[in-house]
Design a protein around this motif. Structure first.
Motif, PDB file in Angstrom:
ATOM      1  N   LEU A 220       1.060  -1.308   0.125  1.00 14.35           N
ATOM      2  CA  LEU A 220      -0.096   0.069   0.380  1.00 14.35           C
ATOM      3  C   LEU A 220       1.212   1.363  -0.248  1.00 14.35           C
ATOM      4  N   ALA A 221       1.732   1.569   1.156  1.00 10.54           N
ATOM      5  CA  ALA A 221       2.765   2.434   0.432  1.00 10.54           C
ATOM      6  C   ALA A 221       3.698   2.500  -0.277  1.00 10.54           C
ATOM      7  N   ALA A 222       4.104   1.427  -0.814  1.00 14.95           N
ATOM      8  CA  ALA A 222       5.050   1.728  -1.921  1.00 14.95           C
ATOM      9  C   ALA A 222       3.575   1.612  -3.516  1.00 14.95           C
ATOM     10  N   MET A 223       2.518   2.029  -3.326  1.00 13.76           N
ATOM     11  CA  MET A 223       1.695   1.934  -4.547  1.00 13.76           C
ATOM     12  C   MET A 223       1.279   3.550  -4.117  1.00 13.76           C
ATOM     13  N   LEU A 224       0.582   4.533  -3.494  1.00 14.43           N
ATOM     14  CA  LEU A 224       0.695   5.424  -2.578  1.00 14.43           C
ATOM     15  C   LEU A 224       2.013   6.575  -3.228  1.00 14.43           C
ATOM     16  N   ALA A 225       3.052   6.078  -2.653  1.00 14.01           N
ATOM     17  CA  ALA A 225       4.361   7.143  -3.491  1.00 14.01           C
ATOM     18  C   ALA A 225       4.335   7.177  -4.794  1.00 14.01           C
ATOM     19  N   SER A 226       4.521   5.433  -5.346  1.00 15.37           N
ATOM     20  CA  SER A 226       4.859   5.408  -7.044  1.00 15.37           C
ATOM     21  C   SER A 226       3.641   6.206  -7.523  1.00 15.37           C
ATOM     22  N   TYR A 227       2.506   6.080  -7.651  1.00 16.26           N
ATOM     23  CA  TYR A 227       1.409   6.312  -7.830  1.00 16.26           C
ATOM     24  C   TYR A 227       1.743   8.042  -7.805  1.00 16.26           C
ATOM     25  N   GLY A 228       1.895   8.310  -6.361  1.00 17.86           N
ATOM     26  CA  GLY A 228       1.597   9.453  -6.329  1.00 17.86           C
ATOM     27  C   GLY A 228       2.922  10.858  -6.917  1.00 17.86           C
ATOM     28  N   MET A 229       3.882   9.819  -7.338  1.00 18.54           N
ATOM     29  CA  MET A 229       5.061  10.784  -8.552  1.00 18.54           C
ATOM     30  C   MET A 229       4.350  10.330 -10.417  1.00 18.54           C
ATOM     31  N   LEU A 230       3.760   9.440 -10.537  1.00 17.72           N
ATOM     32  CA  LEU A 230       3.390   9.585 -11.823  1.00 17.72           C
ATOM     33  C   LEU A 230       2.314  10.305 -12.108  1.00 17.72           C
ATOM     34  N   ARG A 231       1.626  10.586 -11.002  1.00 18.89           N
ATOM     35  CA  ARG A 231       0.179  11.412 -11.452  1.00 18.89           C
ATOM     36  C   ARG A 231       1.229  12.876 -11.727  1.00 18.89           C
ATOM     37  N   PHE A 232       1.429  13.537  -9.981  1.00 19.73           N
ATOM     38  CA  PHE A 232       2.508  14.532 -10.037  1.00 19.73           C
ATOM     39  C   PHE A 232       2.517  15.327 -11.395  1.00 19.73           C
ATOM     40  N   PHE A 233       3.557  14.157 -11.982  1.00 20.21           N
ATOM     41  CA  PHE A 233       4.295  14.033 -13.762  1.00 20.21           C
ATOM     42  C   PHE A 233       3.688  14.539 -15.002  1.00 20.21           C
ATOM     43  N   VAL A 234       1.968  13.462 -14.431  1.00 21.02           N
ATOM     44  CA  VAL A 234       1.324  13.396 -15.373  1.00 21.02           C
ATOM     45  C   VAL A 234       0.158  14.906 -15.490  1.00 21.02           C
ATOM     46  N   GLU A 235      -0.403  14.947 -14.126  1.00 18.21           N
ATOM     47  CA  GLU A 235      -0.842  16.343 -14.060  1.00 18.21           C
ATOM     48  C   GLU A 235       0.496  18.361 -14.625  1.00 18.21           C
ATOM     49  N   THR A 236       1.499  17.977 -15.307  1.00 20.06           N
ATOM     50  CA  THR A 236       2.046  18.519 -15.992  1.00 20.06           C
ATOM     51  C   THR A 236       2.204  18.970 -16.775  1.00 20.06           C
ATOM     52  N   LEU A 237       1.339  17.479 -17.507  1.00 18.49           N
ATOM     53  CA  LEU A 237       1.218  17.615 -18.805  1.00 18.49           C
ATOM     54  C   LEU A 237      -0.187  17.686 -19.459  1.00 18.49           C
ATOM     55  N   ARG A 238      -1.332  17.553 -18.373  1.00 19.52           N
ATOM     56  CA  ARG A 238      -3.155  17.926 -17.951  1.00 19.52           C
ATOM     57  C   ARG A 238      -3.208  19.186 -18.498  1.00 19.52           C
ATOM     58  N   GLY A 239      -4.055  19.666 -19.534  1.00 19.32           N
ATOM     59  CA  GLY A 239      -4.439  20.550 -19.623  1.00 19.32           C
ATOM     60  C   GLY A 239      -6.054  20.653 -20.171  1.00 19.32           C
ATOM     61  N   ASP A 240      -7.170  19.558 -19.744  1.00 16.47           N
ATOM     62  CA  ASP A 240      -8.595  19.726 -19.845  1.00 16.47           C
ATOM     63  C   ASP A 240      -8.868  20.772 -19.212  1.00 16.47           C
ATOM     64  N   LEU A 241     -10.353  21.293 -18.868  1.00 16.37           N
ATOM     65  CA  LEU A 241     -10.923  22.051 -17.801  1.00 16.37           C
ATOM     66  C   LEU A 241     -11.598  21.230 -16.967  1.00 16.37           C
ATOM     67  N   VAL A 242     -11.361  20.226 -16.605  1.00 24.57           N
ATOM     68  CA  VAL A 242     -12.165  19.042 -15.147  1.00 24.57           C
ATOM     69  C   VAL A 242     -11.138  18.719 -14.627  1.00 24.57           C
ATOM     70  N   VAL A 271       2.424   5.419   6.034  1.00 28.30           N
ATOM     71  CA  VAL A 271       2.457   4.076   6.143  1.00 28.30           C
ATOM     72  C   VAL A 271       3.816   3.324   6.922  1.00 28.30           C
ATOM     73  N   VAL A 272       4.611   3.574   5.918  1.00 28.22           N
ATOM     74  CA  VAL A 272       5.759   2.791   6.596  1.00 28.22           C
ATOM     75  C   VAL A 272       6.487   3.322   8.392  1.00 28.22           C
ATOM     76  N   ALA A 273       5.979   4.323   8.547  1.00 30.36           N
ATOM     77  CA  ALA A 273       6.984   4.953   9.613  1.00 30.36           C
ATOM     78  C   ALA A 273       5.426   3.902  10.672  1.00 30.36           C
ATOM     79  N   LEU A 274       4.740   4.053  10.281  1.00 30.64           N
ATOM     80  CA  LEU A 274       3.562   3.351  11.250  1.00 30.64           C
ATOM     81  C   LEU A 274       4.173   1.655  11.334  1.00 30.64           C
ATOM     82  N   ARG A 275       4.562   0.966  10.418  1.00 33.46           N
ATOM     83  CA  ARG A 275       4.175  -0.782   9.341  1.00 33.46           C
ATOM     84  C   ARG A 275       5.472  -1.371  10.026  1.00 33.46           C
ATOM     85  N   ARG A 276       6.739  -0.275   9.663  1.00 35.49           N
ATOM     86  CA  ARG A 276       7.395  -0.880   8.967  1.00 35.49           C
ATOM     87  C   ARG A 276       8.767  -1.659  10.105  1.00 35.49           C
ATOM     88  N   LYS A 277       8.074  -1.996  11.481  1.00 39.33           N
ATOM     89  CA  LYS A 277       8.519  -2.460  12.359  1.00 39.33           C
ATOM     90  C   LYS A 277       7.537  -3.786  12.515  1.00 39.33           C
TER      91      LYS A 277
END
Length: 309
Positions: A220-242, A271-277
């Motif tokens: 879950l933590a890996a998904m949140l981090a990796s998708y967060g970075m992917l989405r942030f990058f994609v947002e720099t290219l977005r141009g739609d009105l919604v 999540v990592v801080a809470l669950r890593r141990k």
């Protein structure tokens, strides 16, 4: 690009939106993944049927809420009932993720399910569903990119609402719409970029699930981090009105999607801080799968004996 998949009844009486078909397919694929993969960590699939309903309701509510709060919050505050009007507004995927996880966590606690193991399974399903869902955005013509400076190289697809071109240099593929604010311009294929990225993330997260997981909640933590970075990058290219309103944050203008992506990164750290141990809790294949495996072994023995004679 291809907003209406098929007309229903007499002309003009009804239609099946292509986007809707892909969204429903994405949800079904995610549920099937959770249903099958949950068995492999000892979760009774019969207990997951209610989860799908709860996740659908809370995910839909979260997706609608973030859409309006991100770009049409004044309209929502003036008439909150617009949230339930399918003819108004759209869906924000990140809101759906938040709402679905929230509802799923409550359900898991109520049913005494291993919430963090379930969250790891759901994390892969979310990326699988997103990969399918963004294809719906592509055919629906929403969530497209801004105009790009690439030169058109050649026509690849001619669709009812636009075209797909390959380009000389990056981004290699570009879209051209027949109508709308960017009609006639080559734009970044952000839906296809995010779809491809989501499928790759789903494959990578699955490998993490079965081979390298160090604690429950890590996927879950890996998904949140990796998708967060992917989405942030994609947002720099977005141009739609919604895509959501622009917000001033830390002296810089951010879209709703970018701020939500930052929230995902913060969530991953939490999540990592809470669950890593915590380590990986005991898990076993659901009993029905054990019995199915034993039956398969017996069947192999019978077939082998038949062949030998």
């Amino acid at each position: 690009m291809w907003p209406i998949l098929v007309e229903v009844g007499p002309p003009g009486s009804g239609a099946v939106p292509t986007y809707l078909v892909f969204v429903l397919s994405a949800f079904m694929a995610g549920c099937l993944w959770v249903h099958r993969r949950g068995r492999r960590v000892g979760i009774d699939p019969d207990t997951l049927v209610g989860l799908y309903l709860v996740a659908a309701l809370t995910g839909f509510g979260g997706a609608r809420l973030l859409h309006f709060l991100g770009g049409e919050w004044q309209r929502f505050l003036a008439d909150p009932s617009v949230l339930f009007d399918p003819r108004s507004g759209g869906l924000a995927f990140l809101g759906g993720v938040g709402g679905g996880l929230f509802g799923g966590a409550i359900y898991a606690r109520a049913m005494r399910l291993p919430a963090w193991k379930l969250a790891d399974v759901v994390a892969v399903a979310l990326m699988l569903g997103l990969g399918i869902g963004r294809l719906g955005c592509f055919f629906g013509g929403c969530c497209h990119g801004r105009a790009c400076a690439a030169q058109a190289g050649g026509l690849l697809l001619d669709l009812p609402g636009g075209e797909v071109w390959w380009t000389e240099g990056l981004p290699l593929l570009a879209l051209r719409f027949d109508t709308g604010a960017v009609a006639g311009q080559l734009v970044y294929p952000t839906q296809l970029i995010e779809s491809a990225g989501a499928f790759l993330l789903a494959a990578g997260l699955h490998q993490l699930t079965v081979r390298r997981r160090r604690f429950d909640g890590q996927v879950l933590a890996a998904m949140l981090a990796s998708y967060g970075m992917l989405r942030f990058f994609v947002e720099t290219l977005r141009g739609d009105l919604v895509r959501g309103a622009d917000h001033l944050f830390l002296g810089t203008t951010w879209s709703t999607g970018q701020l939500s992506s930052l929230a995902l990164l913060v969530g991953a750290v939490g999540v990592v801080a809470l669950r890593r141990k915590a380590g990986v809790g005991p898990e076993s294949v659901f009993q029905d799968d054990v019995e199915e495996g034993a039956f398969a072994d017996d069947l192999d023995d019978v077939l082998k004996a038949v062949r030998d004679h």
